[in-house]
Every structure is written in C-alpha cells, then in structure tokens.
Scaffold this motif. Sequence first.
Motif, mmCIF file in Angstrom:
data_model
loop_
_atom_site.group_PDB
_atom_site.id
_atom_site.type_symbol
_atom_site.label_atom_id
_atom_site.label_comp_id
_atom_site.label_asym_id
_atom_site.label_seq_id
_atom_site.Cartn_x
_atom_site.Cartn_y
_atom_site.Cartn_z
ATOM 1 N N CYS A 78 0.859 -1.191 0.000
ATOM 2 C CA CYS A 78 0.000 0.000 0.000
ATOM 3 C C CYS A 78 0.891 1.236 0.000
ATOM 4 O O CYS A 78 1.723 1.414 0.895
ATOM 5 N N HIS A 80 -0.021 4.196 0.479
ATOM 6 C CA HIS A 80 -0.531 5.239 1.375
ATOM 7 C C HIS A 80 -0.092 5.015 2.815
ATOM 8 O O HIS A 80 0.435 5.916 3.445
ATOM 9 N N CYS A 81 -0.316 3.808 3.344
ATOM 10 C CA CYS A 81 0.034 3.552 4.746
ATOM 11 C C CYS A 81 1.246 2.637 4.882
ATOM 12 O O CYS A 81 1.745 2.431 5.978
ATOM 13 N N CYS A 118 -4.362 -0.300 0.005
ATOM 14 C CA CYS A 118 -4.969 -1.412 0.750
ATOM 15 C C CYS A 118 -6.462 -1.131 0.923
ATOM 16 O O CYS A 118 -6.930 -0.021 0.636
ATOM 17 N N CYS A 121 -7.205 2.048 3.071
ATOM 18 C CA CYS A 121 -6.870 3.303 2.390
ATOM 19 C C CYS A 121 -7.777 3.529 1.183
ATOM 20 O O CYS A 121 -8.151 4.666 0.900
HETATM 21 ZN ZN LIG Z 1 -3.084 1.425 3.251
#
Ligand SMILES: [Zn+2]
Length: 128
Positions: A78, A80-81, A118, A121
Amino acid sequence: MIRLTSNQRKVFEALEQAGKPIGAYAILEQTGFRGAIQVYRALEKLIDLGLAKKLESLHAYICVSQKAEIAPTAFAICDHCGHIHQLKEVREVRQLHECLAQMDFEVCRSVIEIHGACSTCASRKRNK
Ligand SMILES: [Zn+2]
C-alpha cells in the motif's frame, strides 16, 4: 529451525522487530555493526535461506515468517500507509514458474511487487 550465525540472527531480529520493510542502513543502525558490508552479507544469506526478501521497488528488506511452510510469492504494497500483504500460493505465479521450468529456465529469485492502496486506504479515499 535453521542455524544462523550471530550476525545473521541479529539482522533477522532487526527485520522481525521492524515488522515492515526496512533498508540496509536502518538495519545497520539497529544492529550496531561497524559496516554495511556485514549487513549485506547477512541479508544475502537470509535471502538464500528464504528467511527474507528484498523489495526492489522500496530498496528495503522484509523478513518472511519461519512458521510459514510456504514462502510468499508476491507482495501487495500500500503506497498510502505502507501496509504490506504477503500473498502465498498464487495460482498464476505457480503457473508462471511451471512455464519457466518448461523453458528450462532456472529461477534464482523472484519477488513480485504490486503497488496500490490497501482496503482501508481505498475506502478512505472513496469516502473523501
Ligand atoms: Zn493502506
């Protein structure tokens, strides 16, 4: 249980403690080794033993659970995270390996890295 040298064990423990992919220099800091070469040597061995994988796109290493009987074949990352999902027993990857074997191609290492969002997100993005 595979027997590791103390350097290899320290590097493996650093990867385990991190719980996410970390770079060689982060490992160097955690282990307190004098030089990066010791880290790289230990990482190489851990990869050979199937205890770690290198994620090329992140320039980082991740440990592979020793409890798992089947090594992960693909990583969904992912962006983003930073969550990483280890995928095992992907039918298509197995087919790819069978195909390569038929071509008499000997695979030394293979890490499939898929970047995206994910589920957490992705839904957060949708609800924005
Ligand atoms: Zn994520």
